[in-house]
Design an enzyme around this catalytic site. Sequence first.
Site, short mmCIF file in Angstrom:
data_model
loop_
_atom_site.label_atom_id
_atom_site.label_comp_id
_atom_site.label_asym_id
_atom_site.label_seq_id
_atom_site.Cartn_x
_atom_site.Cartn_y
_atom_site.Cartn_z
N CYS A 1 0.83 -1.21 0.00
CA CYS A 1 0.00 0.00 0.00
C CYS A 1 0.87 1.26 0.00
CB CYS A 1 -0.99 -0.04 1.16
SG CYS A 1 -2.41 1.07 0.92
N HIS B 1 -4.07 -5.43 -0.21
CA HIS B 1 -3.76 -5.97 1.11
C HIS B 1 -3.88 -7.50 1.15
CE1 HIS B 1 -3.31 -2.28 3.51
NE2 HIS B 1 -4.11 -1.76 2.59
N GLU C 1 -2.89 -9.40 3.39
CA GLU C 1 -3.04 -9.88 4.77
C GLU C 1 -4.47 -9.78 5.28
OE1 GLU C 1 -3.66 -5.76 5.34
OE2 GLU C 1 -2.23 -6.79 4.06
#
Length: 376
Positions: A266, A349, A351
């Site tokens: 990001c 993202h 995760e």
Amino acid sequence: MQALLTLEDGFSLVGKSCTGEFETGGEVIFNTCMTGYQEVLTDPSYYGQMVCMTWPLIGNYGINNEDMESDRVHLRALLVKECCKKPSSWRAVMSLPDFLQRHNTPGIEGLDTRALTRHLRMHGAMRGMISTKNLVPRFLQERARALPPMQGQNLVPFVAAREPYFWTNNGLRPASFSAAGAYAWQGSGVRLLVYDYGIKWNILRELVATGFEPLAVPPLFSVEQAKASGAQAVFLSNGPGDPAALTEETALTRELIAHFPVTGICLGHQLIGHALGGTTAKLRFGHHGCNHPVKDITTGRIELSSQNHGFHVVLDGMDDVEATHVNLNDHTLEGLRHKSLPVMGVQYHPEAAAGPHDGRYLFSRFYDVITQAASF
């Protein structure tokens, strides 16, 4: 208690407060997630923004102790169609309104979130004000126009780590260094220096699960300190604001790339883009949600992704850098890597705790890039 939302262009919607009296403002964006509102609330990347959830019922499973992405709420306000006051989940420890009130965060329900989302899609994300104290649209419009735009704002200092720390299953613990600046690594994995610009905790969990030993440090932890610490590689985290405003962090990233394998997610990905000679541009209404299709150019694989960003990297004229991932909705860049240096980043993202999990493989790819570097 009646509440009013007014955007800088005069668009207004009436709702009601679910958290008491308030008046605040910020950039208004929308998020298309059906679940994961607790992760959204505690994601530091939302700092300074008022988030409209497009799913009509928010709060039905309450708030629990496990789904926090940081220790507090970071967004400016939560805007929903209906806020559930009595959650139904064995994991819940409190309701969504109680959680918002505990963190002094305004919440509005009863809004026509579909109309708001359509307006933002057509006209772009913009500044707005919400109030229970002044219900005059013209007054709030003028207040909204006086707010600083997201472009040019460095918001990292409001959410970033102030001191080094390491991650444990029981949370964060302060890190200490020798007089020479060395850190006592535990030897449990690749020694990874994590620059915390407002990191989500699940990134740290995934780094540990992949085989790294992360040590988190403040944004301007110098190259000399990084080398003295004994780290083998560097990871740059997510965070809020305009990446073009982070001139010191970009210069530091350029130095880090000269000495370490570097990866990022990001904002970290955007800083890598700037450090390698690229630029960033503001998206019309950003990517905020967990249903964004991305293509991995290196494999041809299509994946659904979780995203939260208002800027994207532009690689024009960068012959030594190549795209690895692309967004299939608007064809903006979602991943990059250097053709000869051990450097890569992804915009979305992998995760994401609330899902989807299609991008989890990227942590293994980070690991491969780092461990295959010449210095290992």
